[in-house]
Design a protein around this motif. Sequence first.
Motif, mmCIF file in Angstrom:
data_model
loop_
_atom_site.group_PDB
_atom_site.id
_atom_site.type_symbol
_atom_site.label_atom_id
_atom_site.label_comp_id
_atom_site.label_asym_id
_atom_site.label_seq_id
_atom_site.Cartn_x
_atom_site.Cartn_y
_atom_site.Cartn_z
ATOM 1 N N ARG A 1 0.728 -1.196 -0.063
ATOM 2 C CA ARG A 1 -0.028 0.155 -0.116
ATOM 3 C C ARG A 1 0.738 1.161 0.026
ATOM 4 N NH1 ARG A 1 -2.050 -4.037 3.028
ATOM 5 N NH2 ARG A 1 -1.000 -3.375 4.776
ATOM 6 N N VAL A 2 0.641 2.189 -0.900
ATOM 7 C CA VAL A 2 1.659 3.300 -1.223
ATOM 8 C C VAL A 2 0.654 4.584 -1.333
ATOM 9 C CG1 VAL A 2 3.316 4.389 -2.710
ATOM 10 C CG2 VAL A 2 3.112 1.831 -2.603
ATOM 11 N N TYR A 3 1.261 5.481 -0.468
ATOM 12 C CA TYR A 3 0.361 6.590 -0.319
ATOM 13 C C TYR A 3 1.035 7.945 -0.623
ATOM 14 C CZ TYR A 3 -3.197 9.790 1.960
ATOM 15 O OH TYR A 3 -4.210 10.681 2.032
ATOM 16 N N ALA A 4 1.030 8.713 -1.989
ATOM 17 C CA ALA A 4 1.590 9.896 -2.304
ATOM 18 C C ALA A 4 1.104 11.028 -1.397
ATOM 19 C CB ALA A 4 1.561 9.824 -3.691
ATOM 20 N N HIS A 5 1.966 11.842 -0.762
ATOM 21 C CA HIS A 5 1.811 12.853 -0.180
ATOM 22 C C HIS A 5 2.034 14.236 -1.316
ATOM 23 C CE1 HIS A 5 0.608 11.179 3.523
ATOM 24 N NE2 HIS A 5 1.531 10.167 3.289
ATOM 25 N N VAL A 6 1.052 14.842 -1.812
ATOM 26 C CA VAL A 6 1.640 15.929 -2.838
ATOM 27 C C VAL A 6 1.436 17.108 -2.795
ATOM 28 C CG1 VAL A 6 1.266 16.032 -5.485
ATOM 29 C CG2 VAL A 6 0.922 13.900 -4.799
ATOM 30 N N ARG A 7 2.436 18.068 -2.735
ATOM 31 C CA ARG A 7 2.158 19.317 -2.397
ATOM 32 C C ARG A 7 1.918 20.058 -3.987
ATOM 33 N NH1 ARG A 7 5.941 23.356 -2.820
ATOM 34 N NH2 ARG A 7 7.522 21.859 -2.943
ATOM 35 N N ALA A 8 0.759 20.442 -4.041
ATOM 36 C CA ALA A 8 0.359 21.199 -5.261
ATOM 37 C C ALA A 8 1.301 22.704 -5.424
ATOM 38 C CB ALA A 8 -0.894 21.354 -5.306
ATOM 39 N N ALA A 9 2.302 22.768 -6.446
ATOM 40 C CA ALA A 9 2.656 24.237 -6.720
ATOM 41 C C ALA A 9 3.306 23.991 -8.069
ATOM 42 C CB ALA A 9 3.906 24.044 -5.604
ATOM 43 N N ALA A 10 3.809 25.261 -8.522
ATOM 44 C CA ALA A 10 4.139 25.367 -9.755
ATOM 45 C C ALA A 10 5.297 24.685 -9.984
ATOM 46 C CB ALA A 10 4.210 26.820 -10.020
ATOM 47 N N ASP A 11 6.223 24.202 -9.104
ATOM 48 C CA ASP A 11 7.410 23.644 -9.413
ATOM 49 C C ASP A 11 7.169 22.053 -9.831
ATOM 50 O OD1 ASP A 11 7.190 22.161 -6.995
ATOM 51 O OD2 ASP A 11 8.644 23.292 -6.127
ATOM 52 N N LEU A 12 8.377 21.224 -10.034
ATOM 53 C CA LEU A 12 8.023 19.818 -10.239
ATOM 54 C C LEU A 12 8.142 18.907 -9.082
ATOM 55 C CD1 LEU A 12 10.323 19.620 -13.176
ATOM 56 C CD2 LEU A 12 7.869 20.079 -13.265
ATOM 57 N N THR A 13 8.001 19.462 -7.873
ATOM 58 C CA THR A 13 8.351 18.670 -6.756
ATOM 59 C C THR A 13 7.018 17.581 -6.404
ATOM 60 O OG1 THR A 13 9.493 20.319 -5.499
ATOM 61 C CG2 THR A 13 8.674 18.524 -4.171
ATOM 62 N N GLY A 14 5.990 18.258 -6.724
ATOM 63 C CA GLY A 14 4.677 17.342 -6.403
ATOM 64 C C GLY A 14 4.533 16.227 -7.549
ATOM 65 N N LEU A 15 5.196 16.497 -8.615
ATOM 66 C CA LEU A 15 5.216 15.385 -9.985
ATOM 67 C C LEU A 15 6.383 14.572 -9.527
ATOM 68 C CD1 LEU A 15 4.990 17.534 -13.186
ATOM 69 C CD2 LEU A 15 3.526 16.118 -12.294
ATOM 70 N N ARG A 16 7.268 15.048 -8.733
ATOM 71 C CA ARG A 16 8.460 14.069 -8.442
ATOM 72 C C ARG A 16 8.038 13.027 -7.449
ATOM 73 N NH1 ARG A 16 14.798 15.309 -6.874
ATOM 74 N NH2 ARG A 16 15.691 13.795 -8.148
ATOM 75 N N VAL A 17 7.039 13.600 -6.524
ATOM 76 C CA VAL A 17 6.349 12.467 -5.495
ATOM 77 C C VAL A 17 5.814 11.601 -6.129
ATOM 78 C CG1 VAL A 17 4.885 12.501 -3.741
ATOM 79 C CG2 VAL A 17 6.586 14.148 -3.630
ATOM 80 N N LEU A 18 4.867 12.022 -7.147
ATOM 81 C CA LEU A 18 3.897 11.017 -7.916
ATOM 82 C C LEU A 18 4.806 10.184 -8.778
ATOM 83 C CD1 LEU A 18 0.923 13.633 -8.962
ATOM 84 C CD2 LEU A 18 1.074 11.524 -7.271
ATOM 85 N N LEU A 19 5.794 10.613 -9.356
ATOM 86 C CA LEU A 19 6.624 9.697 -10.313
ATOM 87 C C LEU A 19 7.403 8.684 -9.542
ATOM 88 C CD1 LEU A 19 8.125 9.318 -12.939
ATOM 89 C CD2 LEU A 19 9.723 10.937 -12.339
ATOM 90 N N VAL A 20 7.877 8.943 -8.258
ATOM 91 C CA VAL A 20 8.420 8.229 -7.490
ATOM 92 C C VAL A 20 7.501 6.931 -6.943
ATOM 93 C CG1 VAL A 20 9.635 7.748 -5.189
ATOM 94 C CG2 VAL A 20 10.269 9.552 -6.647
ATOM 95 N N THR A 21 6.246 7.367 -6.689
ATOM 96 C CA THR A 21 5.136 6.502 -6.321
ATOM 97 C C THR A 21 4.887 5.664 -7.480
ATOM 98 O OG1 THR A 21 4.409 8.302 -4.834
ATOM 99 C CG2 THR A 21 2.724 6.443 -5.635
ATOM 100 N N ASP A 22 4.850 6.227 -8.620
ATOM 101 C CA ASP A 22 4.641 5.238 -9.892
ATOM 102 C C ASP A 22 5.693 4.472 -10.058
ATOM 103 O OD1 ASP A 22 3.211 5.136 -12.620
ATOM 104 O OD2 ASP A 22 4.733 5.821 -13.344
#
Length: 259
Positions: A24-45
């Motif tokens: 079970r994997v939970y991504a904690h995503v901070r929505a902002a204009a940079d790529l950090t949230g996307l990187r969290v989602l990418l590592v989850t993927d």
Amino acid sequence: MFRVVDDRPGSQAEVSVAGLGPLRVYAHVRAAADLTGLRVLLVTDLLARAGELGGLQVLTTRAFTGERAVVPAVEDAATALGIRPPVLPDADLDFAGAWPGGPAVVHVVDDDAIGDDNRSGILIHAAAARLAQDAAARPGGTAAGMLGGHDPLAVRLALISLPRRQPAELTAGQLADAAQTLSEWRRRVARWAEAPSGAIPKPVAETFRAAFGSLDIAAVLALLRSLAADETVPAGPRFETFLYADRVLGLDLPRDIGR
């Protein structure tokens, strides 16, 4: 056995999952204009794909914080990067009923959480990421704007080429190199597809299993670069190796087959 090690400073915790899971994997995503949230989602993927390659059932979900108005842009960009949607809808972490088998086991978090987080389970760190000034502000739609108008899979390759715990500032040069690598690998895969098939060399398969189990994507990419240039290895095994790796990397390497 699939082994995930905690990234918190000083932690020795780990979780090993055998059989069918679930993981079970939970991504904690901070929505902002940079790529950090996307990187969290990418590592989850990557974690989900690697677990599934190892025979596990992987259940993913995500929660957004930060600028709610930016969430649609993050989700659009995630889709463009080939990040698969969560298996479960956005869920309240405290609502155990949303998680078959219990609460989340692995949490993927950014810099704000990794050093000061008391939640149970394993924490995986995805460091801050952004486009450098020379790579930003190209015209395009919502997702293209967040990705600087660059080829999304070139952005994906550039991000996964860097250690996930290392802050990333993607330059125009890095993205151009990633796009060139994608083009070259797809061209080679299309050519190798015309040759007789062959088994993945055993040492390569063992290296992949170990690297995917620890999310050492840089080691996988280094091996692919070496294999692409090694003309002593027949085309068939190279073809099968690149397709196998792409099940986790998600770079659409077979795209040019038959063109």
